[in-house]
Design an enzyme around this catalytic site. Structure first.
Site, PDB file in Angstrom:
ATOM      1  N   TRP A 124     -96.631  42.866  88.725  1.00  0.00           N
ATOM      2  CA  TRP A 124     -96.438  43.272  87.327  1.00  0.00           C
ATOM      3  C   TRP A 124     -97.397  44.388  86.961  1.00  0.00           C
ATOM      4  CZ3 TRP A 124     -91.913  41.760  86.441  1.00  0.00           C
ATOM      5  CH2 TRP A 124     -91.468  40.493  86.789  1.00  0.00           C
ATOM      6  N   ASP A 172    -101.421  42.495  79.734  1.00  0.00           N
ATOM      7  CA  ASP A 172    -100.205  41.702  79.886  1.00  0.00           C
ATOM      8  C   ASP A 172    -100.651  40.242  79.964  1.00  0.00           C
ATOM      9  OD1 ASP A 172     -97.934  40.362  80.761  1.00  0.00           O
ATOM     10  OD2 ASP A 172     -97.457  41.800  82.352  1.00  0.00           O
ATOM     11  N   LYS A 179     -92.613  32.152  79.374  1.00  0.00           N
ATOM     12  CA  LYS A 179     -93.540  31.399  80.208  1.00  0.00           C
ATOM     13  C   LYS A 179     -94.222  30.288  79.392  1.00  0.00           C
ATOM     14  CE  LYS A 179     -92.568  34.676  83.131  1.00  0.00           C
ATOM     15  NZ  LYS A 179     -93.276  35.889  83.444  1.00  0.00           N
TER      16      LYS A 179
HETATM   17  C1  PLP Z   1     -92.722  37.302  83.921  1.00  0.00           C
HETATM   18  C2  PLP Z   1     -93.716  38.384  83.781  1.00  0.00           C
HETATM   19  C3  PLP Z   1     -93.349  39.705  83.475  1.00  0.00           C
HETATM   20  C4  PLP Z   1     -91.909  40.126  83.326  1.00  0.00           C
HETATM   21  O1  PLP Z   1     -91.418  39.642  82.146  1.00  0.00           O
HETATM   22  P1  PLP Z   1     -89.943  39.987  81.648  1.00  0.00           P
HETATM   23  O2  PLP Z   1     -89.967  39.398  80.281  1.00  0.00           O
HETATM   24  O3  PLP Z   1     -88.990  39.324  82.593  1.00  0.00           O
HETATM   25  O4  PLP Z   1     -89.781  41.457  81.648  1.00  0.00           O
HETATM   26  C5  PLP Z   1     -94.339  40.650  83.326  1.00  0.00           C
HETATM   27  N1  PLP Z   1     -95.625  40.334  83.475  1.00  0.00           N
HETATM   28  C6  PLP Z   1     -96.021  39.076  83.782  1.00  0.00           C
HETATM   29  C7  PLP Z   1     -97.474  38.789  83.923  1.00  0.00           C
HETATM   30  C8  PLP Z   1     -95.080  38.064  83.938  1.00  0.00           C
HETATM   31  O5  PLP Z   1     -95.475  36.825  84.236  1.00  0.00           O
END
Ligand code: PLP
Length: 361
Positions: free
Chosen positions: A102, A172, A196
């Protein structure tokens, strides 16, 4: 059928009381005669839901008043572009620490809109640790500095933050949001895909300091401009109404049943300790991550034998422990133990792992 223990990395388990409440309110939300799914997002009833969701998030996360909370769509992945488009507006430069897939995607996308620099990376060892960084390498006039706080795929997390001075730190927090208290004031911008730890898929939450809004690059699509969403209270277009409603229920659960983020952290630490302690004592299973950088939320582990890994996943699934297969880039197994995974689920998983270990010694 009985409910399984769901260790999915996302979309993931939701608190049972939240699901029950959503079910109770499905046909008739609080006397409105409609489901929240069916309501106009401009109705008074829905307006109260989205406002309450924001108020609860501000309260639970202790978000300072000079930050906007935006409820968006497009996933955390859209933020990889939205952040540079909105923030790369002075020097056009940004710094990145690469701790996984990511973080790397955020870096590559930013490189399309400006000058993106890698400060440190742990790619050499399949992102199994958080790399050291040297402040002397930081770009002094960068428009932002990006990290991925918890690395969902690899199971690492930052335990200290880079000291970026006046350069806004952007993180993030998709897979660690609401798992423990976080000092929002240390960041210029925080973002999370909700699937999540907050809600079902479809909602992306952005928490952004107000002074970082309003200087998007000329080419920025209207829907990618933070100012548009801030000025319209996340109602420029139809928001993901039902997901925001479930997010509100999750926040009520966190506040009223759990008692806030300090308590949530204690529970999460307890769950993680049960699993990591077992991995450290097991002769069959072992964790794949450097101990000092272990995630509270995502726990990858292997047996060292791919056939045995596959056998374990198969037998675990049959026993009601589902979604334990590791990410394809790491292999083995991964147990995601988000907020809504009860302590009992982790205890039972460990008991199952012990039995598997004995049977396959
Ligand atoms: C799941 C995840 C993403 C991607 O998220 P989407 O909503 O599917 O675009 C990005 N960064 C992290 C840390 C994630 O766990």
């Amino acid at each position: 059928m009985a409910r399984v223990y769901n260790f999915s990395a996302g979309p993931s388990v939701l608190p049972e009381s939240v699901l029950k409440r959503a079910a109770e309110e499905m046909m008739d939300y609080q006397g409105s005669g409609q489901s929240v799914m069916e309501m106009s997002h401009r109705s008074k009833t829905y307006d109260a839901i989205i406002k309450e969701c924001e108020a609860l998030l501000r309260e639970v996360m202790n978000i300072p008043d000079n930050y906007k909370v935006l409820f968006l769509q497009g996933g955390a992945s859209s933020q990889f572009a939205m952040i540079p488009l909105n923030l790369m507006n002075k020097s056009g430069k940004a710094d990145f620490i690469l701790t996984g897939q990511w973080a790397t995607k955020a870096y590559k996308e930013a490189a399309r809109y400006g000058e993106a620099k890698v400060i440190a990376s742990s790619k050499d060892k399949t992102f199994s640790y958080i790399p050291e960084w040297d402040e002397a390498d930081f770009t002094p006039d960068a428009d932002y500095f990006h990290i991925c706080m918890n690395n969902t795929i690899y199971g690492t997390k930052f335990t200290k933050l880079p000291e970026t001075g006046d350069v806004p730190l952007v993180a993030d927090i998709s897979s660690c949001v609401l798992s423990e208290p976080i000092d929002v004031s240390r960041f210029g911008l925080l973002y999370a895909g909700a699937q999540k730890n907050m809600a079902p898929a479809g909602l992306t939450v952005v928490i952004v300091r107000e002074d970082l809004i309003g200087n998007a690059q000329e080419i920025t699509p209207t829907m990618f401009n933070y100012q548009i969403h801030a000025d319209n209270d996340s109602m420029f277009n139809t928001p993901p109404c039902y997901t925001i409603y479930v997010c509100k229920l999750v926040l009520e659960w966190l506040k009223n049943e759990i008692g806030g983020l300090e308590n949530m952290k204690a529970i999460n630490e307890k769950k993680a300790a049960i699993l990591y302690d077992f991995l450290d004592s097991s002769k069959l299973f072992k964790g794949t991550v450097e101990k000092k950088d272990r995630s509270l939320m995502n726990v990858p582990f292997v047996t060292g034998n791919e056939e045995l890994d596959a056998k374990f996943v198969k037998e675990a699934t049959a026993a009601g422990f589902v979604n334990l297969k590791g990410h394809r880039s790491v292999g083995g197994m991964r147990a995601s133990i988000y907020n809504a995974m009860p302590v009992e689920g982790v205890e039972k998983l460990v008991a199952f792992m012990k039995a598997f270990e004995e049977a396959n010694a």
